[in-house]
Design an enzyme around this catalytic site. Structure first.
Site, short mmCIF file in Angstrom:
data_model
loop_
_atom_site.label_atom_id
_atom_site.label_comp_id
_atom_site.label_asym_id
_atom_site.label_seq_id
_atom_site.Cartn_x
_atom_site.Cartn_y
_atom_site.Cartn_z
N HIS A 378 57.81 37.53 36.53
CA HIS A 378 57.65 36.33 37.59
C HIS A 378 58.54 35.03 37.11
CE1 HIS A 378 54.72 38.21 40.06
NE2 HIS A 378 54.75 38.93 38.81
N LYS A 570 48.99 24.16 44.33
CA LYS A 570 49.37 25.21 43.66
C LYS A 570 49.41 24.72 42.10
CE LYS A 570 53.90 24.28 46.15
NZ LYS A 570 53.42 26.26 46.08
N ARG A 571 48.85 25.79 41.02
CA ARG A 571 49.32 25.25 39.52
C ARG A 571 49.79 24.06 39.69
NH1 ARG A 571 52.48 27.87 35.57
NH2 ARG A 571 53.53 29.09 36.81
N LYS A 576 57.44 22.92 39.06
CA LYS A 576 56.42 21.99 40.77
C LYS A 576 56.68 21.22 41.31
CE LYS A 576 53.69 26.55 39.82
NZ LYS A 576 54.78 27.39 40.92
N THR A 678 53.85 32.34 46.50
CA THR A 678 53.78 33.03 47.82
C THR A 678 52.90 32.02 48.79
OG1 THR A 678 51.45 33.15 47.15
CG2 THR A 678 53.61 35.42 46.78
N LYS A 682 51.76 31.50 52.78
CA LYS A 682 50.75 31.26 53.20
C LYS A 682 50.28 30.19 54.76
CE LYS A 682 48.72 33.46 49.47
NZ LYS A 682 48.18 33.37 48.65
#
Length: 838
Positions: A378, A570-571, A576, A678, A682
């Site tokens: 991942h 998100k985290r 990110k 993901t 969504k």
């Protein structure tokens, strides 16, 4: 005819409601009677005294009863057919609330809603009383939950294995802009969906020594004499597939000591010491991802991973032997999937079980191991691939370290035979032991070598696996890496999260869209239908109103549902790039102040996510987000054109409120660093447009929707790699941007210095970086140069003449004035606060 018979699967064209179920008075009466019985017998309450939690437990137990019959039928059918079973090992399972999901998949939604309404139960309050199962953190855990539900829908026999964390990751509270962590309490009053399995207890061992002996036939044997034993106790939760065609299970392990207390010590007055062994054992299943900043924390992480892997492998081997009786045929009945590197210790553990417990020779055990195991990678981030120091592994799992050494010896021999001229460079690259700084076992390499398939989770990520992190291993085992792009359970994120859009899609695409998501392409035929567009906007606005109410209840802030909802959930992590989004927020804020009559589209910037408790930089980003929000939301000059919101304690239930309301989806990770993602799927499913880099699943979304329907910016993965090889000089980027080149009108910046912060120089538009400012006095000079007719507001990066931050963090500097003057303000460098007085 019973209610179970009435909700059996039917053809899609026979669906008259959300599923094929008759909601007649008899069915409603049956559910009402069952709920009242559970309320009395399980909760011990009269209806007049029952709380929302009592009603939830009674309703959940009523629904669970209808799951059990299908579950047992599924198990009998799988055993009868001798079906191969998937065993999915994951340290996380981010399940969220199960009540609505089970009702939808069973087809009991309308019946149960009507029954509870007749009993005077507020369904919204009942749903809210169910806690989110705190078993995960982000995409990794949510993917695991989606896989279990998807396999159940497809009729694939499967069992998920993980840890039953008492307190999950943590409950996030924001105080003064800072993240604070508190224990989750989702299990405080039990979990009505689960079944305790006291007959399934396995011993898991740690420490001790390994004795070399000779067996009866002269064969050398290794005997592990551990000095600590922990018991793993199983708890099962059924997972229902769509239309209840199949039911799978997630089996979670709880840790306990063989003896709950040392009674002799307790009776001698050592009351706390008497419980120390139990406390040490229970720590394994207390929280997800305990901080590994200390040696004790690193040890606990390793204990957690081995604990659930050992219990799971013992359990699946036992299941196989009960059904087949021959350990040699384990690969024919079991497919074990390792979800990321956390379960990689499964390779030596399965070898230990096969060799030490079942007496198999090494070569046969290795064949079975490789044919049974598969590994999902991942991440390509080195720190996330995990490695364990040899001293720690040798002390905690001495037998496993012996097995790893032998696997490595065999593996390096194969590498030399295949590449006899490669020399030591190849051996150092592919070895399971990293000896560059300190000797450590590379768990990603171990999982790769011990598995017959290794998959990436998006096309780009898989290709980067072949080209970068696992390049040499790929050359040795060229057929091993495959791609399996991540996905989502679209019914949960459409039917459950967005019923308004679901109704619209059914009208346009037909009821078949509930069974086959590919039918969504029928929307293309109506792309220019103004009426449909207006109906979609009505649905979207209603969802934004709901989210607005939640924001107001949670944070006391009112947001305009007619504004553009710009979402990044998100985290929290540097790659990110929430920091990049904040820089863009600040740039937008400054432009709005400078040109208030430009005709701006009102915007609400929505952030949510948790930072790991020991991840200081990520927690500073959260602090910065909240400080930026405090400035923006309290500036009357904006006239409600911009709001910034950081919603605390992000979880699945919160995502189900945010995602249907999103207009713009921020997927802006540095290209090549997001394995898949993901959340992008969504949000797209719910009608949000994506702005992002060509990273992870963004690439495949672009290929599906077309380049004209997604906003792509920034460097591509190969350009990022080239930029890192050459330099991180942002001069050219600044020169190409009028705003960055000139600086903000209220802060006249005379020169620009090279940016040495990788997290910042990849911004969409780098802000001007002053040189030299020299901290406190430099910023006072900067403020004195501000245009006298404008409020003294300046944003920039505080670096000294050498490119180093005066405040030990490369980060954003925000000067927030109380008034137009410079009487008092705060210097906040990535959340580090220093009082400045003129």
């Amino acid at each position: 005819m019973s209610i179970d018979d009435k909700v059996r699967p039917r053809r899609a064209d026979a669906v008259k409601g959300s599923i094929a179920a008759a909601s007649d008075e008899g069915d409603i009466a049956e559910i009402k009677s069952a709920v009242l019985a559970k309320l009395t017998l399980a909760a011990g309450k009269d209806p007049s005294a029952a709380t929302d939690r009592d009603w939830f437990v009674a309703a959940a137990l009523t629904v669970r009863d209808r799951v059990v019959h299908r579950w047992l039928t599924t198990e009998r059918a799988s055993r009868g057919k001798g079906s191969k079973r998937v065993y999915y090992l994951s340290l996380e399972f981010l399940m969220g609330r199960l009540f609505d999901e089970v009702l939808i998949n069973l087809g009991l939604g309308e019946i149960v809603s009507a029954a509870l309404g007749d009993l005077g139960v507020d369904l919204a309050r009942l749903r809210a009383s169910e806690p989110d199962a705190a078993l995960g953190n982000g995409g990794l855990g949510r993917l695991a939950a989606c896989f279990l539900e998807s396999m159940a829908t497809l009729g694939i026999p499967a069992c998920g294995y993980g840890i039953r964390y008492d307190h999950g990751l943590f409950r996030q509270v924001i105080r003064d802009g800072w993240q604070q962590e508190y224990p989750e309490e989702w299990l405080s009053f039990g979990n009505p969906w689960e079944f305790a399995r006291p007959e399934l207890i396995y011993d898991v061992h740690f420490g001790g020594r390994v004795e070399q002996t000779v067996g009866p036939q002269g064969i050398a044997r290794s005997v592990w004499h551990p000095d600590e034993t922990i018991e793993a106790v199983a708890y099962d939760t059924p997972i229902v597939g769509w239309r209840a065609r199949h039911v799978n299970v997630v089996r979670l392990w709880s840790a306990r000591a063989p003896d709950p207390m040392r009674l002799d010590a307790f009776n001698q007055g050592e009351h706390v010491a008497a419980l120390s062994e139990q406390a040490r054992a229970e720590a394994i299943s207390k929280i997800l991802y305990p901080s590994d900043e200390t040696p004790a924390g690193q040890e606990l992480r390793l204990r957690q991973e081995y604990f659930f892997v050992s219990a799971s492998l013992q359990d699946l081997v036992h299941r196989h032997l009960c059904a087949d009786g021959d350990i040699h045929f384990l690969p024919d009945s079991a497919a074990v999937q390792l979800n990321d590197t956390h379960p990689s210790i499964a390779v030596p553990e399965l070898m230990r079980i096969l060799i030490d417990l079942h007496g198999l020779p090494w070569d046969e055990a290795w064949r079975i191991c490789v044919e049974t195991l598969s590994y999902t990678n991942h991440t390509l981030l080195p720190e996330a691939l995990e490695s364990w120091s040899l001293p720690l592994l040798g002390r905690m799992l001495p037998r496993h370290l012996q097995i790893i050494y032998r696997i490595n010896e065999q593996h390096l021999r194969f590498a030399r035979e295949k590449n006899p001229d490669a020399g030591d460079m190849l051996a150092a690259a592919v070895s399971l032991i990293d000896e560059r700084d300190s000797q450590r076992v590379r768990m990603g390499h171990l999982a790769f070598v011990g598995s017959h398939r290794v998959n990436g989770v998006s096309a780009l990520h898989t290709e980067l696996m072949r080209q970068t992190t696992f390049r040499q291993l790929h050359e040795l085992y060229p057929d091993r890496i495959v791609n399996k792009t991540n996905g989502i359970t679209f019914r949960r994120w459409l039917m459950q999260a967005n019923p308004g859009l679901t109704r619209l899609l059914r009208e346009v695409c037909g009821d078949a869209v509930l069974d086959d998501q590919s039918k969504l392409v029928r929307l293309a035929e109506h792309a220019h239908d103004a009426s449909l567009q207006e109906r979609f906007r009505t649905v979207k606005r209603a969802n934004k109103v709901v989210l607005g109410h939640l924001i107001h209840q949670t944070m006391g802030l009112r947001v305009d549902p007619d504004a553009l909802f710009d979402v990044q959930i998100k985290r929290i992590h540097e790659y990110k790039r929430q920091l990049l989004n904040l820089l863009e927020t600040i740039a937008l804020y400054l432009e709005m102040r400078t040109e208030p009559d430009r005709g701006w589209v009102p915007r609400v910037k929505i952030f949510a996510g948790k930072a790991a408790a020991s991840y200081t930089q990520a927690k500073l980003i959260i602090k910065l987000a909240n400080d930026v929000a405090a400035v923006v939301n309290n500036d009357p000059a904006l006239r409600e054109m911009l709001k910034v919101v950081f919603i605390p304690n992000y979880n699945v239930s919160l995502a189900e409120s945010i995602i249907p309301a999103g207009d713009l989806s921020e997927q802006i990770s540095t290209a090549g660093m997001e394995a898949s993602g993901t959340g992008c799927m969504k949000l797209s499913l719910n009608g949000a447009l994506t702005i992002g880099t060509l990273d992870g699943a963004n690439v495949e979304i672009r290929d599906h929707v077309g380049a004209d329907n997604i906003f792509i910016f920034g460097l591509q993965a190969h350009e990022v790699a080239e930029r890192r090889r050459t330099s991180l000089d942002a001069t050219a980027t600044i020169a190409a941007s009028p705003q960055a080149r000139q600086g903000h009108p209220s802060a006249r910046i005379r020169s620009v210095h090279r940016c040495r912060s990788p997290a910042l120089c990849s911004a969409r538009e780098c802000l001007a970086i002053p040189r030299p400012l020299h901290g406190y006095r430099g910023f006072r000079r900067l403020l004195r140069n501000a245009a006298p007719d404008r409020p003294a507001v300046a944003f920039g990066i505080c670096l000294d003449a050498h490119g180093h931050s005066q405040y030990r963090q490369h980060g954003l500097v925000l000067l927030r004035p109380c008034h137009q003057g410079i009487r008092s303000r705060h210097l906040e460098c990535a959340g580090r606060v220093t009082e400045m007085l003129s």
